[in-house]
Write an enzyme that holds these catalytic residues in place. Structure first.
Site, PDB file in Angstrom:
ATOM      1  N   CYS A 168       0.832  -1.188   0.000  1.00  0.00           N
ATOM      2  CA  CYS A 168       0.000   0.000   0.000  1.00  0.00           C
ATOM      3  C   CYS A 168       0.874   1.248   0.000  1.00  0.00           C
ATOM      4  O   CYS A 168       2.050   1.194   0.338  1.00  0.00           O
ATOM      5  CB  CYS A 168      -0.880  -0.008   1.237  1.00  0.00           C
ATOM      6  SG  CYS A 168      -1.810  -1.530   1.383  1.00  0.00           S
ATOM      7  N   ARG A 225       1.206   1.810  -5.949  1.00  0.00           N
ATOM      8  CA  ARG A 225       1.457   0.783  -4.923  1.00  0.00           C
ATOM      9  C   ARG A 225       0.191   0.011  -4.566  1.00  0.00           C
ATOM     10  O   ARG A 225       0.255  -1.003  -3.877  1.00  0.00           O
ATOM     11  CB  ARG A 225       2.007   1.432  -3.651  1.00  0.00           C
ATOM     12  CG  ARG A 225       3.382   1.990  -3.827  1.00  0.00           C
ATOM     13  CD  ARG A 225       3.899   2.508  -2.513  1.00  0.00           C
ATOM     14  NE  ARG A 225       4.212   1.421  -1.609  1.00  0.00           N
ATOM     15  CZ  ARG A 225       5.444   1.089  -1.239  1.00  0.00           C
ATOM     16  NH1 ARG A 225       6.461   1.749  -1.710  1.00  0.00           N
ATOM     17  NH2 ARG A 225       5.643   0.110  -0.408  1.00  0.00           N
ATOM     18  N   TRP A 284      -3.870  -1.845  -1.403  1.00  0.00           N
ATOM     19  CA  TRP A 284      -3.862  -3.086  -2.169  1.00  0.00           C
ATOM     20  C   TRP A 284      -4.273  -4.161  -1.159  1.00  0.00           C
ATOM     21  O   TRP A 284      -3.527  -4.476  -0.234  1.00  0.00           O
ATOM     22  CB  TRP A 284      -2.470  -3.380  -2.729  1.00  0.00           C
ATOM     23  CG  TRP A 284      -2.448  -4.517  -3.706  1.00  0.00           C
ATOM     24  CD1 TRP A 284      -2.663  -4.435  -5.048  1.00  0.00           C
ATOM     25  CD2 TRP A 284      -2.180  -5.895  -3.421  1.00  0.00           C
ATOM     26  NE1 TRP A 284      -2.552  -5.687  -5.618  1.00  0.00           N
ATOM     27  CE2 TRP A 284      -2.264  -6.600  -4.648  1.00  0.00           C
ATOM     28  CE3 TRP A 284      -1.905  -6.613  -2.255  1.00  0.00           C
ATOM     29  CZ2 TRP A 284      -2.068  -7.970  -4.741  1.00  0.00           C
ATOM     30  CZ3 TRP A 284      -1.705  -7.971  -2.343  1.00  0.00           C
ATOM     31  CH2 TRP A 284      -1.785  -8.646  -3.575  1.00  0.00           C
ATOM     32  N   ASN A 305       1.005  -0.365   6.062  1.00  0.00           N
ATOM     33  CA  ASN A 305       1.445  -1.149   4.908  1.00  0.00           C
ATOM     34  C   ASN A 305       2.142  -2.386   5.460  1.00  0.00           C
ATOM     35  O   ASN A 305       3.025  -2.261   6.309  1.00  0.00           O
ATOM     36  CB  ASN A 305       2.433  -0.313   4.072  1.00  0.00           C
ATOM     37  CG  ASN A 305       3.069  -1.129   2.968  1.00  0.00           C
ATOM     38  OD1 ASN A 305       2.480  -2.083   2.474  1.00  0.00           O
ATOM     39  ND2 ASN A 305       4.282  -0.754   2.583  1.00  0.00           N
ATOM     40  N   GLY A 306       1.718  -3.566   5.005  1.00  0.00           N
ATOM     41  CA  GLY A 306       2.337  -4.802   5.498  1.00  0.00           C
ATOM     42  C   GLY A 306       1.271  -5.797   5.902  1.00  0.00           C
ATOM     43  O   GLY A 306       0.101  -5.642   5.546  1.00  0.00           O
ATOM     44  N   GLU A 350       9.798 -12.311 -20.788  1.00  0.00           N
ATOM     45  CA  GLU A 350       9.523 -10.935 -20.377  1.00  0.00           C
ATOM     46  C   GLU A 350       8.464 -10.298 -21.287  1.00  0.00           C
ATOM     47  O   GLU A 350       7.541  -9.624 -20.809  1.00  0.00           O
ATOM     48  CB  GLU A 350      10.833 -10.135 -20.376  1.00  0.00           C
ATOM     49  CG  GLU A 350      10.693  -8.649 -20.100  1.00  0.00           C
ATOM     50  CD  GLU A 350       9.975  -8.302 -18.802  1.00  0.00           C
ATOM     51  OE1 GLU A 350       9.781  -9.177 -17.952  1.00  0.00           O
ATOM     52  OE2 GLU A 350       9.567  -7.139 -18.666  1.00  0.00           O
ATOM     53  N   LYS A 392       4.825  -8.827 -20.072  1.00  0.00           N
ATOM     54  CA  LYS A 392       4.375  -7.451 -20.369  1.00  0.00           C
ATOM     55  C   LYS A 392       2.991  -7.475 -21.000  1.00  0.00           C
ATOM     56  O   LYS A 392       2.103  -6.750 -20.596  1.00  0.00           O
ATOM     57  CB  LYS A 392       5.320  -6.773 -21.362  1.00  0.00           C
ATOM     58  CG  LYS A 392       6.536  -6.055 -20.982  1.00  0.00           C
ATOM     59  CD  LYS A 392       6.562  -5.054 -19.910  1.00  0.00           C
ATOM     60  CE  LYS A 392       6.370  -5.613 -18.539  1.00  0.00           C
ATOM     61  NZ  LYS A 392       7.554  -5.838 -17.738  1.00  0.00           N
ATOM     62  N   GLU A 399       0.149  -8.661 -18.514  1.00  0.00           N
ATOM     63  CA  GLU A 399      -0.181  -7.808 -17.372  1.00  0.00           C
ATOM     64  C   GLU A 399      -0.878  -6.512 -17.782  1.00  0.00           C
ATOM     65  O   GLU A 399      -1.708  -6.004 -17.039  1.00  0.00           O
ATOM     66  CB  GLU A 399       1.026  -7.535 -16.474  1.00  0.00           C
ATOM     67  CG  GLU A 399       2.069  -6.593 -17.033  1.00  0.00           C
ATOM     68  CD  GLU A 399       3.181  -6.275 -16.031  1.00  0.00           C
ATOM     69  OE1 GLU A 399       4.319  -6.135 -16.456  1.00  0.00           O
ATOM     70  OE2 GLU A 399       2.901  -6.168 -14.824  1.00  0.00           O
ATOM     71  N   HIS A 432       5.860 -31.107 -27.203  1.00  0.00           N
ATOM     72  CA  HIS A 432       5.656 -31.994 -26.058  1.00  0.00           C
ATOM     73  C   HIS A 432       4.331 -31.682 -25.364  1.00  0.00           C
ATOM     74  O   HIS A 432       4.131 -32.079 -24.220  1.00  0.00           O
ATOM     75  CB  HIS A 432       6.842 -31.879 -25.092  1.00  0.00           C
ATOM     76  CG  HIS A 432       8.135 -32.289 -25.741  1.00  0.00           C
ATOM     77  ND1 HIS A 432       8.430 -33.596 -26.036  1.00  0.00           N
ATOM     78  CD2 HIS A 432       9.168 -31.554 -26.204  1.00  0.00           C
ATOM     79  CE1 HIS A 432       9.605 -33.650 -26.634  1.00  0.00           C
ATOM     80  NE2 HIS A 432      10.071 -32.422 -26.754  1.00  0.00           N
ATOM     81  N   LYS A 482       2.785  -1.853  -7.825  1.00  0.00           N
ATOM     82  CA  LYS A 482       4.173  -1.697  -8.279  1.00  0.00           C
ATOM     83  C   LYS A 482       5.158  -2.318  -7.296  1.00  0.00           C
ATOM     84  O   LYS A 482       6.171  -2.864  -7.696  1.00  0.00           O
ATOM     85  CB  LYS A 482       4.459  -0.205  -8.428  1.00  0.00           C
ATOM     86  CG  LYS A 482       5.846   0.135  -8.934  1.00  0.00           C
ATOM     87  CD  LYS A 482       5.963  -0.144 -10.397  1.00  0.00           C
ATOM     88  CE  LYS A 482       7.338   0.192 -10.937  1.00  0.00           C
ATOM     89  NZ  LYS A 482       7.557  -0.453 -12.244  1.00  0.00           N
TER      90      LYS A 482
END
Ligand code: M6R
Length: 615
Positions: free
Chosen positions: A2, A27, A85, A109-110, A488, A492, A495, A511, A610
């Site tokens: 957060c 965040r 968040w 936050n946490g 990568e 991108k 997301e 396979h 983020k």
């Protein structure tokens, strides 16, 4: 994850808090809230009197909260704000921060892992209005509060298990903000006008360039005039000030519609600056970082720990180091590191890669590696961040502030550092003659200019992106380094565009996964490695034979090979090991355009944040 902000000063805090929360929204953006202590004159007195902070909160974005606060005419010169968040409890107004219990109002936050046990111990069942662990912490703090805030905070922290960064208001101490943290970061800054705190340097940059990180389990006390720092015994602690060298203008969108585009476009400059910072007389040099050649020469193996995009940078480094230095490199998802009985020792050089420097999994893995006696180097973007502090040595990427949730310039500057570190390692081990070093450095120094060339072709890339707008799935195939690049590229795309996308090592397709290929499936194939080209081209023919529409990204010099592709993009020619740079930028732009053209919130994709400070 957060965002936290606090302000106490001479002006009204509301707009400062809201503007900062918008900067911190990356965040977490499930909900937002603010608590402000209004200034009211006491009877016949010019003194500020106490006031129970007024709280406004809502689900959704800070823009909603802004409307609410202005409608309700919220004002005051001391306040705290939070962008959430969700971890404990759904996205509801009750669960949004700040939380008030008794005389305490706080943002957090946490994660407080022992919240259920604390509810029982302090008889809180039925007395809480939210489902959050944060309100439990507020209740525990209120329980211990007997007019001595430092003592109450000390007692509370002894009871909490987990991670926390708190900004706290006590209703009978108006004008002061208290803050304590464990793992989750809090930074503090001050000017004549005001004192502020934040979970993130991003909010400090528009205010001042001087700040400090609250040491773990220390308490910062901010008043209009002063900042004080205390240890848990209540003794004053000297403040260790740091300087941000990010320019204030780097925190706006610079005329682009989204930060992601701006940050993609900044890459030539920031890659160039990162390379130049660590090159002396034509050689990579990490002397200023205290990295002696022995560390690079004596290690028997390397273990890279990171998450997400940073992990993908680590995979590129593995290919480089194994090919050029010939030592074994493991790349481990930091979130899995501790669960696989990690074997690291004094002979294992551990590299932790992180943009934010706060990813908790990477931080915990790094601390574990240090406890095993491994030499450690962190490659980090945010100065003074927890990972930067926890490693023995730190090399900063000079990407500047990265605000879009999707990482772009942080990734390519991480790669720049990893290319340099590989070359320094080759020198330290006396593996390369001068001539080889010269060629390698010449190619590395070309990277900014080659990327400029890619950016100049952005409309061509936009057309490639158009072909994927309505796709349900996009597959990406390649071998070796090309596969790492695509991992990568695929992250991108998924997301920011919400299109299901997977990267496959093209040899693995038959396979199992090739069963998913249909005529509706765009397949991005990357061919940049000479030694793998023939095998890659025949894997591409296999998917074409199943009807796949192939978008081929291939080195320009291979032009004559290309037939029957849906789309082709010719990549500028670099030595094979450097092809990751231009190719990644093409994939970043594809993801960006798909997201922007679908009308999505490119910079703040759903469900993400983020900075990932929860395990
Ligand atoms: O701050 P970090 O580099 O440690 O973050 C790790 C990942 O969360 C991050 O790279 C994430 O995957 C990216 N934002 C995706 O674009």
């Amino acid at each position: 994850m957060c965002g936290i902000i606090g302000y106490t000063g001479k002006k009204d805090a509301l707009d400062f808090l809201l503007d900062s929360m918008e900067l911190l929204e990356y965040r977490g953006y499930d909900s937002a809230g603010i608590a402000l202590t209004e200034e009211r004159s006491a009877d016949n007195s010019s003194q500020e009197t106490k006031g129970v902070p007024r709280i406004m909160k809502c689900t959704g974005r800070v823009s909603e909260l802004r409307k609410l606060c202005h409608e309700e005419k919220l004002s005051g010169s001391c306040g705290i704000g939070h962008t959430r968040w969700s971890t404990h409890g759904k996205v509801t107004v009750e669960n949004a921060h700040p939380h008030r219990f008794g005389r305490v109002t706080l943002v957090h936050n946490g994660i407080i892992e022992n919240a259920p046990a604390l509810i029982e111990k302090y008889d809180l069942e039925g007395r809480l209005v939210s489902e959050t662990d944060s309100e439990v912490a507020a209740a525990v703090l209120d329980h211990f509060y007997r007019k001595d805030p430092l003592e109450a905070i000390r007692k509370m922290t002894l009871k909490l298990k987990g991670t926390f960064g708190f900004a706290i208001l006590f209703e009978d101490i108006p004008g002061k903000i208290f803050s304590v943290r464990n793992v989750s970061p809090i930074v503090v800054a001050g000017t004549e006008e005001a004192k502020i705190l934040s979970s993130d340097v991003a909010a400090i940059v528009p205010f001042t360039n001087r700040y400090f990180v609250i040491p773990e389990l220390s308490v910062a006390v901010l008043s209009k005039e002063d900042i004080e720092l205390y240890d848990m015994a209540g003794e004053a602690v000297e403040i260790d000030w740091l300087t941000v060298d990010w320019d204030i203008h780097h925190s706006d969108k610079g005329g682009y519609p989204f930060y992601m585009e701006k940050e993609i476009m900044e890459q030539p400059r920031v890659i160039g600056e990162t390379i130049n910072a660590y090159v002396k007389e034509g050689k990579p040099d990490f002397g200023k970082e205290g990295i002696q050649d022995e560390i690079l020469a004596d290690c028997k193996r390397i273990c890279i720990i990171a998450c997400g995009t940073a992990l993908h940078a680590g995979l590129v480094a593995k290919s480089l180091i194994q090919a050029m230095i010939g030592i074994h490199v493991d790349v481990v998802m930091a979130s899995e590191f501790m669960y696989n009985d990690p074997v690291v020792d004094k002979e294992t050089l551990v590299l932790a890669i992180s943009q934010s420097g706060e990813t908790i999994d990477t931080l915990e893995a790094l601390k574990f590696a240090r406890s095993c006696g491994s030499p450690t180097i962190a490659i980090v973007n945010v100065k003074g961040s927890s990972i930067a502090m926890a490693a023995e040595h730190v090399i900063y990427t000079l990407a500047g502030m990265e605000i879009a949730v999707a990482s772009t310039k942080a990734y390519t500057t991480q790669l720049a550092v990893l290319y340099l570190l590989t070359a320094r390692m080759a020198l330290a081990r006396k593996l390369w003659p001068q001539e080889k070093l010269g060629e390698y450095m010449k190619e590395l120094l070309r990277v900014p200019e080659v990327i400029e060339g890619i950016l100049a072709r952005k409309e061509e890339i936009h057309h490639l992106a158009d072909t994927m707008l309505n796709a349900r799935d996009v597959f990406m195939i390649g071998r070796g380094l090309d596969y790492s690049i695509l991992l990568e590229g695929s992250l991108k795309l998924k997301e920011v565009s919400y299109i299901h996308s997977e990267a496959y090592a093209s040899g693995e397709l038959k396979h199992g996964t090739i069963a998913l290929i249909t005529e509706e499936t765009p397949v991005i194939a990357v061919v940049t490695q000479d030694k793998l080209k023939d095998k890659e081209l025949s894997n591409i023919r296999e998917v074409q034979a199943r009807g796949a529409k192939v978008i081929l990204l291939i080195k320009e010099e291979k032009e004559e090979q290309c037939e029957n592709y849906w789309k082709i993009f010719y990549l500028p020619v670099m030595q094979d090991e450097f092809m990751v740079m231009p190719t990644s930028v093409v994939l970043q732009l594809i993801a960006y355009y798909v997201s922007a053209d679908k009308g999505l919130d490119v910079d703040k994709p759903r469900n993400l944040a983020k900075v990932v400070t929860v395990e």
